[in-house]
Design a protein around this motif. Structure first.
Motif, PDB file in Angstrom:
ATOM      1  N   SER A 111       0.848  -1.156  -0.081  1.00 60.53           N
ATOM      2  CA  SER A 111      -0.088   0.162   0.139  1.00 60.53           C
ATOM      3  C   SER A 111       0.990   1.059   0.201  1.00 60.53           C
ATOM      4  N   VAL A 112       0.700   2.270  -0.798  1.00 59.97           N
ATOM      5  CA  VAL A 112       1.301   3.307  -0.939  1.00 59.97           C
ATOM      6  C   VAL A 112       0.418   4.656  -0.742  1.00 59.97           C
ATOM      7  N   LEU A 113       1.051   5.546  -0.417  1.00 61.73           N
ATOM      8  CA  LEU A 113       0.612   7.230  -0.396  1.00 61.73           C
ATOM      9  C   LEU A 113       1.411   7.703  -1.375  1.00 61.73           C
ATOM     10  N   VAL A 114       0.682   8.432  -2.541  1.00 64.61           N
ATOM     11  CA  VAL A 114       1.415   8.970  -3.517  1.00 64.61           C
ATOM     12  C   VAL A 114       0.702  10.429  -3.592  1.00 64.61           C
ATOM     13  N   ALA A 115       1.606  11.441  -3.897  1.00 64.04           N
ATOM     14  CA  ALA A 115       1.188  12.812  -3.765  1.00 64.04           C
ATOM     15  C   ALA A 115       1.698  13.389  -5.037  1.00 64.04           C
ATOM     16  N   ARG A 116       0.887  14.698  -5.449  1.00 56.90           N
ATOM     17  CA  ARG A 116       1.574  15.587  -6.429  1.00 56.90           C
ATOM     18  C   ARG A 116       3.032  15.958  -6.253  1.00 56.90           C
ATOM     19  N   ASP A 117       3.687  15.688  -7.064  1.00 56.51           N
ATOM     20  CA  ASP A 117       5.408  15.811  -6.989  1.00 56.51           C
ATOM     21  C   ASP A 117       5.640  17.412  -6.946  1.00 56.51           C
ATOM     22  N   SER A 118       4.678  18.518  -7.248  1.00 57.83           N
ATOM     23  CA  SER A 118       4.879  19.886  -7.263  1.00 57.83           C
ATOM     24  C   SER A 118       4.315  20.407  -5.598  1.00 57.83           C
ATOM     25  N   VAL A 119       3.542  19.616  -4.970  1.00 61.06           N
ATOM     26  CA  VAL A 119       3.189  19.821  -3.631  1.00 61.06           C
ATOM     27  C   VAL A 119       3.978  19.448  -2.362  1.00 61.06           C
ATOM     28  N   ASN A 120       4.557  20.755  -1.715  1.00 60.94           N
ATOM     29  CA  ASN A 120       5.507  20.307  -0.810  1.00 60.94           C
ATOM     30  C   ASN A 120       4.803  20.747   0.366  1.00 60.94           C
ATOM     31  N   LYS A 121       3.915  19.855   1.302  1.00 61.02           N
ATOM     32  CA  LYS A 121       3.509  20.205   2.503  1.00 61.02           C
ATOM     33  C   LYS A 121       3.460  19.001   3.460  1.00 61.02           C
ATOM     34  N   PRO A 122       3.626  19.210   4.946  1.00 64.10           N
ATOM     35  CA  PRO A 122       3.467  18.038   5.682  1.00 64.10           C
ATOM     36  C   PRO A 122       2.426  17.073   5.243  1.00 64.10           C
ATOM     37  N   VAL A 123       2.557  15.809   5.322  1.00 63.31           N
ATOM     38  CA  VAL A 123       1.518  14.849   5.500  1.00 63.31           C
ATOM     39  C   VAL A 123       0.222  15.303   5.951  1.00 63.31           C
ATOM     40  N   ALA A 124       0.328  15.806   7.080  1.00 62.36           N
ATOM     41  CA  ALA A 124      -0.898  16.397   7.922  1.00 62.36           C
ATOM     42  C   ALA A 124      -1.723  17.244   7.189  1.00 62.36           C
ATOM     43  N   GLU A 125      -0.816  18.005   6.426  1.00 66.06           N
ATOM     44  CA  GLU A 125      -1.718  19.153   5.598  1.00 66.06           C
ATOM     45  C   GLU A 125      -2.192  18.734   4.157  1.00 66.06           C
ATOM     46  N   LEU A 126      -1.851  17.828   3.883  1.00 63.47           N
ATOM     47  CA  LEU A 126      -2.365  17.208   2.485  1.00 63.47           C
ATOM     48  C   LEU A 126      -3.753  16.563   2.347  1.00 63.47           C
ATOM     49  N   LYS A 127      -4.619  16.946   1.223  1.00 68.80           N
ATOM     50  CA  LYS A 127      -5.875  16.197   1.045  1.00 68.80           C
ATOM     51  C   LYS A 127      -5.574  15.029   0.344  1.00 68.80           C
ATOM     52  N   VAL A 128      -5.886  13.914   0.883  1.00 66.96           N
ATOM     53  CA  VAL A 128      -5.633  12.754   0.316  1.00 66.96           C
ATOM     54  C   VAL A 128      -6.761  11.855   0.140  1.00 66.96           C
ATOM     55  N   GLY A 129      -7.020  11.412  -1.120  1.00 62.94           N
ATOM     56  CA  GLY A 129      -8.206  10.567  -1.346  1.00 62.94           C
ATOM     57  C   GLY A 129      -8.013   9.029  -1.131  1.00 62.94           C
ATOM     58  N   TYR A 130      -9.184   8.490  -0.826  1.00 65.06           N
ATOM     59  CA  TYR A 130      -8.988   7.067  -0.630  1.00 65.06           C
ATOM     60  C   TYR A 130     -10.597   6.448  -1.281  1.00 65.06           C
TER      61      TYR A 130
END
Length: 292
Positions: A111-130
């Motif tokens: 299982s992985v969490l992937v994020a937009r490469d251009s976005v540099n935020k702490p994980v706690a501030e990311l909007k993450v879909g599931y």
């Protein structure tokens, strides 16, 4: 002379003398389960190879499969990783003796969490879909990591399904999402072209580039498992049959293991330890739901 005859008879004794029939359990969602011709081809192949009667028992759910295997009503079952771990936790009476290999050489997934490469935020501030709460890779494993504190909890957005999550990402409504990657032995496993096993890759690659933020430990594919009461020589015969299936009966492998085309490997007894926490968490939730 009598002693020699007794010894010779004992030497010839094998599982055929103690096992009247082999009962194989599989869930009705298995591709072959809906086709009587395919089921009969599987049954005949096992019966002819083993030299004993074989019966295939179709179960309506993995919960029913767990109960049938734990109670010994079936001796051999094709499990998901989670149903095997649940059966083992319920009775300690089963063991995995082979696990499938996918056509790409993978023996499991992460299982992985992937994020937009251009976005540099702490994980706690990311909007993450599931996708949804039933998804092992898309929710249950990440949720276990978040509960354990090994992954910060982001701002979660429920998509309802993988396609919906990808749509949310394309539209810019989320910064990233939970997904899965096949785990190939000896491979770094970081090629995002294999996200979701390569499914819908053109759509994913058309959006902004992604990077991996977090990865779980390897989760092996669901095993072929036997009840521990089964004679060792019968388990050996089953293992040899599965090992040779890709070369000697590739058509049967396509029927029996339609989601995988790479044959089988012998799993390590501890391969399924990473899924046990999910089983325990599910049991805890079910117990809590019965408390008034």
């Amino acid at each position: 002379m009598l002693l020699v005859m007794v010894w010779a008879g004992a030497a010839r004794a094998d599982y055929r003398d103690s096992v009247s029939a082999l009962r194989i359990g599989l869930v009705e969602t298995h591709v072959a389960a809906a086709d009587p011709i395919k089921l009969e081809a599987i049954r005949l192949a096992f019966a002819n190879t083993l030299g004993i009667p074989v019966e295939i028992i179709k179960l309506g759910s993995y919960a029913a499969l767990i109960d049938a295997h734990a109670s010994g009503r079936v001796g051999y079952a094709i499990h998901s990783a989670r149903s095997f771990a649940a059966t083992e936790a319920a009775c300690g009476c089963v063991r995995a003796f082979r696990s499938p290999v996918a056509a790409d050489g993978s023996t499991g997934f992460r299982s992985v969490l992937v994020a937009r490469d251009s976005v540099n935020k702490p994980v706690a501030e990311l909007k993450v879909g599931y996708s949804n709460e039933a998804s092992v890779s898309g929710w249950q494993i990440p949720n276990q990591a978040m509960s354990a504190g090994s992954l910060e909890q982001p701002n979660l957005v429920r998509g309802g399904g993988v396609s919906a999550v990808i749509d949310l990402y394309q539209s810019g409504k989320i910064d990233g999402f939970f997904a899965w990657l096949p785990d190939v032995p000896g491979d770094a496993g970081s090629d995002l072209k294999h996200l979701f096993g390569g499914w819908n890759q053109p759509v994913i690659s058309a959006a902004d580039p992604l990077r991996i933020i977090w990865s779980s430990q390897r989760i092996p594919y669901g095993p072929h498992a036997v009840h521990r009461s089964m004679p060792e020589d019968l388990v050996d015969a089953l293992g040899v049959f599965l090992d040779e299936m890709a070369l000697k009966a590739p058509g049967l492998l396509d029927i029996f293991e339609p989601a995988y085309g790479g044959g089988y490997v012998i799993p390590d007894p501890e391969d399924y330890r990473n899924i046990r926490g999910l089983v325990e968490a599910l049991s805890d939730r079910q117990s809590a739901s019965r408390i008034p």
